[in-house]
Each structure stands twice: as C-alpha cells, then as structure tokens.
Design an enzyme around this catalytic site. Structure first.
Site, short mmCIF file in Angstrom:
data_model
loop_
_atom_site.label_atom_id
_atom_site.label_comp_id
_atom_site.label_asym_id
_atom_site.label_seq_id
_atom_site.Cartn_x
_atom_site.Cartn_y
_atom_site.Cartn_z
N SER A 52 0.68 -1.23 -0.03
CA SER A 52 0.03 0.07 -0.03
C SER A 52 0.72 1.28 0.17
O SER A 52 0.30 2.43 -0.05
CB SER A 52 -1.00 0.34 1.44
OG SER A 52 -2.12 -0.98 0.96
N LYS A 55 0.12 3.79 -2.69
CA LYS A 55 -0.78 4.85 -2.75
C LYS A 55 -0.13 6.22 -2.62
O LYS A 55 -0.85 7.06 -2.80
CB LYS A 55 -1.65 4.59 -1.61
CG LYS A 55 -2.56 3.32 -1.67
CD LYS A 55 -3.29 2.87 -0.54
CE LYS A 55 -4.06 1.41 -0.79
NZ LYS A 55 -4.89 0.73 0.35
N SER A 107 -5.79 3.99 4.48
CA SER A 107 -5.52 3.07 3.30
C SER A 107 -6.51 2.32 2.72
O SER A 107 -6.75 1.13 2.25
CB SER A 107 -4.40 1.85 3.91
OG SER A 107 -3.50 1.26 2.93
#
Length: 350
Positions: A52, A55, A107
């Site tokens: 993640s 991102k 997230s």
C-alpha cells in the site's frame, strides 16, 4: 574554454560521533529529502512488492490533478475493492480531497479505485508509470492504484519509494494530508471519523507523514518522514516486522549524526580573484544545503568561462571529499556604466 577561478575548502566539525545503526528490514533506506543524500542503505535497489505504500503515487496524481475540491460520485469501480477500506458506497458523493484523506489515513482500497476512475479512468495506471519515469524512479512498475498483489501487484525499490516521497512532500496539499492525525468527513450517506494508521505520528514528535502497507507477499512495508533542525528525512523499509521501531532508530541516527549546513545562497556571488567578471554581477538562482557529519569536508569550486558575457557563464560545484554532489548554474549580468553613457550622450549633442 573554461577556467577554475577558485576552490574554497570548508571544514565542518560537528560535535557528534557517528555510530552504527542496523535494521531488521530486508530493504531499508534513510535519505535526506532535500539533497537526496543517502545516510543509510540496505539492499536499496532490489525490486520488491511494495503493497500500500504504492498509494503515495495515487495521492500525488490526485493532488496534481487540480480537482481536489470537486465532488466525486462513487460508482461501480469500488466493486473491485477488498481488504482495507473506508467503506464508501455506490452513489455516495464525496470530494476528491476527502478520498485522498481516506486513501492515506486509512489505506482505503475502495478510495484508490474511486480516485483512479475520477482522475484518469482506464489511463490511470499509465499515468502512474509515466510520473514515475518523470521523477527518476527507474526501478518501479505499477499495475494498480493500491498495491494489492492478487492482481499483478506493484514493484519498486526502497530507493525509488524514497525518491517518490521526497517529491510528494514538496506538494503542500499532500504534506498537509499525510501529517493529519484525525479527519472527519460528512457525505450524503455517512459521517466518517478517520484516525491515521501511521503510529509514528502519535509516537515520534518529529514525524511529518508517511504511509503504511501490508500484503501477504510484500509483508510489512512502511514510509515515514520526519523533520528536525532543517533536516528533512525519509525512511523506507520493505519486509520489516519491526518497522516502526526501526524507523525511529534510523531517524534518531540521522538527527544525531548529521546537520543540514547551508552551502550556497541564491543571489549575488562574491568570487575573489576574479580577473574576468569585474564589470558583471554574478548570481545563482537556488539555495543549497547539505547534511554533513563529523569531520566531513565540503569544497566549493567556481568554474567560469574566460570570455565575459551575459547569461549562463559557468557552474558553482559542491564536492564532498572528491565527489561532486551538486552543481548550480552561475549567471552573469553586465553592470551598466550610466555615467559614461550620459557623457557620451552629451558629447553627441555638440
């Protein structure tokens, strides 16, 4: 033809003893975000699944789209989402800015799909890879806006993620979002209270932002930024089961052993022994500072053309020991002799 005008040796002695530091990460980097100097490195160029922390790029593209205040109507794109989320619903109306808050604080994989669809549609992943190339990420390939591995996953290196974060932290909106501890959002369907998952924002006083990540394939990934005494640092770890403690240790190592020293100041330069540019103002356009540890030597060399002219005429080069770490273009502007010009004008009248 070029001429070395002067080499200035500047010795900085800092009252700290550089000590060793180690991490339990498979890959780790500590970098100064301003100069890009690497202060600690462990397998920093190995390409791995990054989960993640991908991102960060999704957030950058959203911020740079100029659409943060526009209202997004969430559509069927979120049907692909699973794992961590902010649990938005189809038909929900929410600003792009708030989607980025949900992306970075919680997230949200659903937020990543909504952002990608609104900002770039089917071209969003291409935009991610184009931006990566633009800012110098040569070890990165994105396949989705969130880092989920069950598709093709996103692959990068600790070094590239430090480069990306250094770039992102120059964007004021991004910097504000990732430093936020708690964010409240009200939409046409719900009210959300999001607490940032990045524990260091609550546990380490110098933290300014970052992003958490985890998949079964990538294991724990983490990006953190921290600032103290004009030293702005980023830590990236991949596959690190002790990541939060490792990040604090690396930040403490950086802040204890390095100081950010102003080396060049934008504006006019005073270069001694200059035999060629006495009738010109010499200047540079940017400030430059560099993190220096105990007993390191910094040398500045000015290299100018022997033929005076206006415009760019050479470089101010900064050396750490024998290695060039920075160069800045030197510009020259001729100093007009108005008294001489006025005299010539009077003479022309007779």
């Amino acid at each position: 033809m070029k001429k070395w005008l002067l080499g200035i040796l500047v010795l900085f002695i800092i009252p700290y003893q550089v000590v060793a530091v180690e991490t339990s990460a498979r890959n780790a980097i500590l970098m100064d975000m301003d100069s890009k100097r690497i202060l600690y490195a462990k397998n920093i160029h190995e390409q791995k699944s990054v989960a993640s922390i991908s991102k960060i790029m999704t957030a950058v593209l959203a911020v740079e789209s100029g659409k943060l205040d526009e209202v997004v109507t969430v559509g069927e794109e979120i049907d692909k989402s699973y794992g961590s989320g902010i649990y938005i619903q189809k038909g929900e109306e929410i600003t792009l800015r708030d989607l980025v808050y949900g992306l970075m604080l919680r997230s949200g994989n659903d937020a990543s799909y909504a952002i990608a669809e609104y900002v770039g549609g089917d071209s969003f992943v291409d935009m991610m890879n184009e931006k990566a190339k633009e800012i110098g990420m040569q070890e990165t390939t994105f396949h989705n806006p969130n880092g989920l591995d069950e598709e093709e996953g996103n692959y990068s290196s600790a070094y590239d993620m430090a480069i990306l974060t250094s770039y992102a932290m120059q964007l004021e909106e991004y910097k504000k979002i990732v430093s936020t501890k708690i964010h409240t959002v009200k939409t046409n369907k719900n009210t959300y209270h999001w607490i940032n998952k990045h524990k260091l924002l609550f546990q380490y006083e110098y933290t300014t932002g970052g992003k958490t990540g985890f998949t079964k394939k990538a294991k724990r990934t983490l990006v953190s930024t921290a600032s103290k005494d004009n030293l702005n640092l980023v830590v990236v770890t991949l596959n690190d089961g002790n990541d939060f403690l490792d990040h604090m240790s690396l930040f403490n190592y950086g802040f204890s052993n390095y100081q950010s020293i102003p080396i060049l100041k934008k504006g006019n330069l005073a270069i001694y022994d200059d035999l060629y540019y006495g009738n010109y103002n010499l200047s540079i356009e940017k400030d430059f500072s560099y993190p220096i540890s105990q007993n390191e030597n910094i040398m500045i060399k000015f290299e100018l053309s022997k033929e005076p002219k206006e415009g760019s005429v050479g470089y101010a080069k900064v050396y750490l020991g024998a290695s060039e770490v920075y160069r800045e273009i030197i510009y020259a502007q001729e100093i007009k002799n108005y008294h001489k010009g006025l005299l010539e004008w009077f003479k022309s009248l007779w």
